[in-house]
Design a protein around this motif. Structure first.
Motif, PDB file in Angstrom:
ATOM      1  N   ASP A  40      -2.279   6.703   7.300  1.00 18.28           N
ATOM      2  CA  ASP A  40      -3.659   7.036   7.666  1.00 18.28           C
ATOM      3  C   ASP A  40      -4.291   5.912   8.488  1.00 18.28           C
ATOM      4  O   ASP A  40      -4.923   6.158   9.521  1.00 18.28           O
ATOM      5  CB  ASP A  40      -4.519   7.298   6.427  1.00 18.28           C
ATOM      6  CG  ASP A  40      -4.186   8.601   5.731  1.00 18.28           C
ATOM      7  OD1 ASP A  40      -3.524   9.469   6.344  1.00 18.28           O
ATOM      8  OD2 ASP A  40      -4.586   8.747   4.545  1.00 18.28           O
ATOM      9  N   GLU A  41      -4.133   4.674   8.027  1.00 10.44           N
ATOM     10  CA  GLU A  41      -4.737   3.542   8.728  1.00 10.44           C
ATOM     11  C   GLU A  41      -4.062   3.281  10.072  1.00 10.44           C
ATOM     12  O   GLU A  41      -4.730   2.914  11.038  1.00 10.44           O
ATOM     13  CB  GLU A  41      -4.739   2.301   7.850  1.00 10.44           C
ATOM     14  CG  GLU A  41      -5.723   2.415   6.705  1.00 10.44           C
ATOM     15  CD  GLU A  41      -6.020   1.101   6.020  1.00 10.44           C
ATOM     16  OE1 GLU A  41      -5.550   0.035   6.483  1.00 10.44           O
ATOM     17  OE2 GLU A  41      -6.747   1.134   5.010  1.00 10.44           O
TER      18      GLU A  41
ATOM     19  N   LEU B 288       0.842  -1.190   0.000  1.00  9.08           N
ATOM     20  CA  LEU B 288       0.000   0.000   0.000  1.00  9.08           C
ATOM     21  C   LEU B 288       0.880   1.243   0.000  1.00  9.08           C
ATOM     22  O   LEU B 288       2.036   1.191   0.433  1.00  9.08           O
ATOM     23  CB  LEU B 288      -0.901   0.003   1.240  1.00  9.08           C
ATOM     24  CG  LEU B 288      -1.835  -1.196   1.361  1.00  9.08           C
ATOM     25  CD1 LEU B 288      -2.477  -1.232   2.738  1.00  9.08           C
ATOM     26  CD2 LEU B 288      -2.888  -1.166   0.273  1.00  9.08           C
TER      27      LEU B 288
ATOM     28  N   GLU C  36       1.191   6.869   2.325  1.00 13.18           N
ATOM     29  CA  GLU C  36       0.114   7.722   2.841  1.00 13.18           C
ATOM     30  C   GLU C  36      -1.044   6.883   3.389  1.00 13.18           C
ATOM     31  O   GLU C  36      -1.571   7.170   4.464  1.00 13.18           O
ATOM     32  CB  GLU C  36      -0.410   8.659   1.742  1.00 13.18           C
ATOM     33  CG  GLU C  36       0.590   9.689   1.265  1.00 13.18           C
ATOM     34  CD  GLU C  36       1.459   9.197   0.106  1.00 13.18           C
ATOM     35  OE1 GLU C  36       2.182  10.030  -0.460  1.00 13.18           O
ATOM     36  OE2 GLU C  36       1.425   7.991  -0.230  1.00 13.18           O
ATOM     37  N   HIS C  37      -1.419   5.866   2.638  1.00 14.05           N
ATOM     38  CA  HIS C  37      -2.515   4.986   3.053  1.00 14.05           C
ATOM     39  C   HIS C  37      -2.158   4.268   4.360  1.00 14.05           C
ATOM     40  O   HIS C  37      -2.980   4.193   5.281  1.00 14.05           O
ATOM     41  CB  HIS C  37      -2.816   3.972   1.937  1.00 14.05           C
ATOM     42  CG  HIS C  37      -3.996   3.102   2.202  1.00 14.05           C
ATOM     43  ND1 HIS C  37      -5.244   3.401   1.748  1.00 14.05           N
ATOM     44  CD2 HIS C  37      -4.110   1.937   2.891  1.00 14.05           C
ATOM     45  CE1 HIS C  37      -6.087   2.469   2.144  1.00 14.05           C
ATOM     46  NE2 HIS C  37      -5.425   1.558   2.840  1.00 14.05           N
TER      47      HIS C  37
END
Length: 167
Positions: A77-78, A70, A73-74
């Motif tokens: 965020d998670e 992934l 950034e993803h």
């Protein structure tokens, strides 16, 4: 008790062997919930080091990262969402380093500070014998090493065993 949360990274190589970057990260809460993310390398890491020895330990290939990883950034965020309201701990300073490398690559601030696990153990005044017993019990239940999710879950289990007085 859903917190504290324990963090663990796997990397392209150990810093002693070159300029490493994070390839997998996991967070595990002491309630047993956990998340793990493969990290697709960012362009800035294109010429950073990759160690076949590290790949043999964690079993994560560059091809796997390209197809299943992934974006940074993803992942950030998670991670921030999963760890919200938790104090995050690691058993090694390298985990803080790799979180910083991940954030710097995408020009983001740290989603949370990473505290050393020793702080939590001292705060609760666990003895060396208690910690050793919890480490051994957690290793017996979760023996696989060098996989971020397993390593983070083992640390969270150790904390849970200590906090609940099961060792």
């Amino acid at each position: 008790m859903s917190c504290p949360a324990l963090i663990d990274f796997e990397a392209s190589c150990l810093p002693d062997y070159g300029q490493s970057y994070p390839i997998e990260v996991a967070l595990a809460r002491s309630d047993g919930s956990s998340r793990a993310w493969l990290i697709r390398p960012v362009e800035a890491w294109r010429y950073w080091d990759w160690s076949p020895e590290a790949e043999a330990l964690h079993g994560i290939s560059r091809a796997l990262l390209e197809t299943q990883g992934l974006t940074a950034e993803h992942v950030l965020d998670e991670m921030a969402d999963f760890a919200k309201d938790c104090r995050v701990y690691a058993d090694a300073d390298l985990d803080q380093y790799w979180l910083e490398v991940l954030c710097q690559a995408v020009r983001r601030p740290l989603p949370f500070p990473v505290h050393h696990l020793g702080e939590l153990l001292q705060e609760h005044r666990f003895t060396r014998d208690q910690v050793a017993a919890a480490v051994e019990a957690a290793r017996k239940r979760l023996p696989r090493q060098h996989l971020a999710r397993d390593d983070a879950q083992r640390l969270a289990l150790m904390v849970n065993l200590l906090v609940n007085g099961e060792v």
